[in-house]
Scaffold this motif. Structure first.
Motif, PDB file in Angstrom:
ATOM      1  N   ALA A 113       0.831  -1.192   0.000  1.00  0.00           N
ATOM      2  CA  ALA A 113       0.000   0.000   0.000  1.00  0.00           C
ATOM      3  C   ALA A 113       0.870   1.248   0.000  1.00  0.00           C
ATOM      4  N   VAL A 114       1.845   1.239   0.819  1.00  0.00           N
ATOM      5  CA  VAL A 114       2.744   2.398   0.888  1.00  0.00           C
ATOM      6  C   VAL A 114       3.461   2.581  -0.437  1.00  0.00           C
ATOM      7  N   ALA A 115       3.853   1.482  -1.003  1.00  0.00           N
ATOM      8  CA  ALA A 115       4.577   1.563  -2.269  1.00  0.00           C
ATOM      9  C   ALA A 115       3.693   2.175  -3.342  1.00  0.00           C
ATOM     10  N   GLY A 118       3.139   5.888  -2.655  1.00  0.00           N
ATOM     11  CA  GLY A 118       4.303   6.767  -2.690  1.00  0.00           C
ATOM     12  C   GLY A 118       4.468   7.383  -1.324  1.00  0.00           C
ATOM     13  N   ILE A 119       5.689   7.649  -1.008  1.00  0.00           N
ATOM     14  CA  ILE A 119       5.971   8.141   0.328  1.00  0.00           C
ATOM     15  C   ILE A 119       5.154   9.372   0.665  1.00  0.00           C
ATOM     16  N   LYS A 120       4.965  10.165  -0.325  1.00  0.00           N
ATOM     17  CA  LYS A 120       4.300  11.432  -0.036  1.00  0.00           C
ATOM     18  C   LYS A 120       2.860  11.240   0.404  1.00  0.00           C
ATOM     19  N   ASN A 121       2.214  10.338  -0.252  1.00  0.00           N
ATOM     20  CA  ASN A 121       0.810  10.148   0.086  1.00  0.00           C
ATOM     21  C   ASN A 121       0.593   9.057   1.115  1.00  0.00           C
ATOM     22  N   ALA A 122       1.647   8.485   1.483  1.00  0.00           N
ATOM     23  CA  ALA A 122       1.511   7.388   2.425  1.00  0.00           C
ATOM     24  C   ALA A 122       1.315   7.894   3.841  1.00  0.00           C
ATOM     25  N   VAL A 123       0.130   8.220   4.106  1.00  0.00           N
ATOM     26  CA  VAL A 123      -0.206   8.626   5.468  1.00  0.00           C
ATOM     27  C   VAL A 123      -1.184   7.592   6.017  1.00  0.00           C
ATOM     28  N   PRO A 124      -1.217   7.517   7.284  1.00  0.00           N
ATOM     29  CA  PRO A 124      -1.988   6.463   7.940  1.00  0.00           C
ATOM     30  C   PRO A 124      -3.383   6.264   7.366  1.00  0.00           C
ATOM     31  N   LYS A 125      -4.095   7.292   7.222  1.00  0.00           N
ATOM     32  CA  LYS A 125      -5.475   7.123   6.779  1.00  0.00           C
ATOM     33  C   LYS A 125      -5.542   6.496   5.399  1.00  0.00           C
ATOM     34  N   ILE A 127      -3.246   4.824   3.827  1.00  0.00           N
ATOM     35  CA  ILE A 127      -2.725   3.461   3.861  1.00  0.00           C
ATOM     36  C   ILE A 127      -3.789   2.515   4.378  1.00  0.00           C
ATOM     37  N   MET A 128      -4.405   2.931   5.414  1.00  0.00           N
ATOM     38  CA  MET A 128      -5.429   2.090   6.010  1.00  0.00           C
ATOM     39  C   MET A 128      -6.521   1.786   4.987  1.00  0.00           C
ATOM     40  N   GLN A 129      -6.901   2.799   4.259  1.00  0.00           N
ATOM     41  CA  GLN A 129      -7.962   2.597   3.280  1.00  0.00           C
ATOM     42  C   GLN A 129      -7.522   1.656   2.180  1.00  0.00           C
ATOM     43  N   LEU A 130      -6.323   1.842   1.756  1.00  0.00           N
ATOM     44  CA  LEU A 130      -5.824   0.989   0.694  1.00  0.00           C
ATOM     45  C   LEU A 130      -5.714  -0.459   1.138  1.00  0.00           C
ATOM     46  N   MET A 131      -5.356  -0.615   2.329  1.00  0.00           N
ATOM     47  CA  MET A 131      -5.175  -1.971   2.813  1.00  0.00           C
ATOM     48  C   MET A 131      -6.505  -2.690   2.904  1.00  0.00           C
ATOM     49  N   SER A 132      -7.478  -1.935   3.219  1.00  0.00           N
ATOM     50  CA  SER A 132      -8.796  -2.534   3.249  1.00  0.00           C
ATOM     51  C   SER A 132      -8.896  -3.703   4.197  1.00  0.00           C
ATOM     52  N   VAL A 133      -8.292  -3.571   5.252  1.00  0.00           N
ATOM     53  CA  VAL A 133      -8.402  -4.642   6.239  1.00  0.00           C
ATOM     54  C   VAL A 133      -9.473  -4.264   7.241  1.00  0.00           C
ATOM     55  N   ASP A 134     -10.426  -5.076   7.296  1.00  0.00           N
ATOM     56  CA  ASP A 134     -11.534  -4.754   8.162  1.00  0.00           C
ATOM     57  C   ASP A 134     -11.078  -4.778   9.606  1.00  0.00           C
ATOM     58  N   GLY A 135     -11.353  -3.726  10.250  1.00  0.00           N
ATOM     59  CA  GLY A 135     -11.005  -3.691  11.659  1.00  0.00           C
ATOM     60  C   GLY A 135      -9.697  -2.992  11.924  1.00  0.00           C
ATOM     61  N   LEU A 136      -8.939  -2.843  10.893  1.00  0.00           N
ATOM     62  CA  LEU A 136      -7.670  -2.159  11.057  1.00  0.00           C
ATOM     63  C   LEU A 136      -7.934  -0.675  11.246  1.00  0.00           C
ATOM     64  N   ARG A 138      -6.800   3.387  11.954  1.00  0.00           N
ATOM     65  CA  ARG A 138      -5.797   4.346  11.537  1.00  0.00           C
ATOM     66  C   ARG A 138      -4.663   4.371  12.545  1.00  0.00           C
ATOM     67  N   GLU A 139      -5.037   4.227  13.772  1.00  0.00           N
ATOM     68  CA  GLU A 139      -4.029   4.223  14.825  1.00  0.00           C
ATOM     69  C   GLU A 139      -3.088   3.046  14.651  1.00  0.00           C
ATOM     70  N   ASN A 140      -3.662   1.938  14.309  1.00  0.00           N
ATOM     71  CA  ASN A 140      -2.832   0.756  14.100  1.00  0.00           C
ATOM     72  C   ASN A 140      -1.788   1.042  13.043  1.00  0.00           C
ATOM     73  N   VAL A 141      -2.259   1.579  11.960  1.00  0.00           N
ATOM     74  CA  VAL A 141      -1.360   1.857  10.850  1.00  0.00           C
ATOM     75  C   VAL A 141      -0.357   2.926  11.228  1.00  0.00           C
ATOM     76  N   ALA A 142      -0.824   3.905  11.897  1.00  0.00           N
ATOM     77  CA  ALA A 142       0.077   4.999  12.274  1.00  0.00           C
ATOM     78  C   ALA A 142       1.217   4.474  13.127  1.00  0.00           C
ATOM     79  N   SER A 143       0.864   3.651  14.027  1.00  0.00           N
ATOM     80  CA  SER A 143       1.879   3.110  14.912  1.00  0.00           C
ATOM     81  C   SER A 143       2.889   2.280  14.136  1.00  0.00           C
ATOM     82  N   HIS A 144       2.370   1.487  13.274  1.00  0.00           N
ATOM     83  CA  HIS A 144       3.248   0.633  12.490  1.00  0.00           C
ATOM     84  C   HIS A 144       4.087   1.472  11.536  1.00  0.00           C
TER      85      HIS A 144
END
Length: 288
Positions: A113-115, A118-125, A127-136, A138-144
């Motif tokens: 998702a980050v790839a 692109g680094i510029k747009n790779a922000v938690p929100k 990324i989270m949306q792109l990943m489409s993991v139910d239950g994931l 934004r905080e989870n992603v941000a932390s990671h």
DNA sequence: GATTGAATAT
DNA sequence: AATATTCAAT
């Protein structure tokens, strides 16, 4: 020199799932709150074979309790039984969900998702949306993401400033580094562009993926729907690198567990939560 | 107000 | 050590 890395990441790129590929993969991570909040009508337990769960506490967290009475299965946030003060009004709010366990698969989705973003747009929100993991969350992603950035930074430092002679691609260096081989991060390839922020030459990232990550799953649109494929407890696995990253081809675990071929389909979760902490591990099904 | 990113806490 | 949570800046 660059040809070499161009080579490897070219390969890596091929493996990159297109946005569409990425999308359909809907993981199932049921949010505990939702589960309880909606009383989990009937998540349809897929009936895994013999749930080796005798001595464990049967209930658990997130989701899936076959028993309709999903009232107080959780330990209340505050003294679930102890204080007894709160009584009983707002249960499913302020509940702590179990720690998310970042499996190699999940991490891979993250990196992909980050790839793509692109680094510029790779922000938690995003990324989270792109990943489409139910239950994931934004905080989870941000932390990671925070940790991932640290990892990248560490590599950059090593690849060009560190020892001096070492100038090979970071991915390579990382692979060679035993001590610092961050288990998780090392298991997935690192996009070249990540390590070379300033390289006009490698200007070939996708324009943008207007992926409609915002799927149409309303929380209340009938709680009973998808198949909860979520599992709890963490699983320990010798991750098998899909493309070529080698891990430890030799080292195997103690002679007690039958080596099973790299088939991860219905993984068993054998966990030893020393603390009794509940953790969520989700398995990607069919994707890798 | 919502998000982000770093610091901090568990 | 790995995630979560808090916090200041945007």
């Amino acid at each position: 020199m660059r040809e070499e890395d161009s080579n490897w990441f070219s390969k890596w790129e091929e493996e990159l799932p297109s946005p569409e590929e990425l999308m359909p993969l809907s993981q199932s991570l049921i949010t505990p709150d939702l589960a309880i909040a909606f009383n989990i009508p009937s998540p349809q337990q897929p009936l895994h074979h013999t749930p080796p769960h005798p001595p464990q506490h049967p209930p658990q967290s997130t989701a899936h309790s076959s028993q309709p009475n999903s009232s107080a299965e959780f330990d209340s946030p505050e003294g679930g039984g102890g204080g007894g003060g709160t009584g009983s009004d707002e249960p499913a709010r302020t509940l702590k969900r179990p720690r998310l366990v970042w499996t190699p698969q999940l991490h891979k989705r993250f990196v992909d998702a980050v790839a793509h973003l692109g680094i510029k747009n790779a922000v938690p929100k995003t990324i989270m949306q792109l990943m489409s993991v139910d239950g994931l969350t934004r905080e989870n992603v941000a932390s990671h993401l925070q940790k991932y950035r640290l990892y990248l930074k560490r590599m950059q430092g090593i690849s060009n400033g560190g020892g001096g002679g070492n100038n090979s691609p970071a991915a390579l260096s990382a692979s060679c580094m035993d001590p610092a081989t961050d288990h998780l991060f090392a298991s997935s390839p690192v996009p070249a562009h990540f390590l070379h922020p300033g390289r006009p030459n490698s200007e070939h990232f996708l324009p943008f993926v207007p992926v409609a990550a915002m799927q149409h799953h309303h929380p209340m649109a009938g709680a009973g729907h998808h198949h909860p494929q979520l599992q709890q407890q963490f699983r320990h696995f010798g991750n098998s690198p899909p493309n070529g990253q080698f891990e430890h081809p030799f080292v195997r675990q103690s002679p007690q567990q039958p080596q099973r071929t790299p088939h991860m389909e219905d993984v068993e979760s054998a966990a030893t939560a020393k603390n009794g902490r509940k953790v969520l591990t989700l398995f990607p099904t069919g994707d890798d």
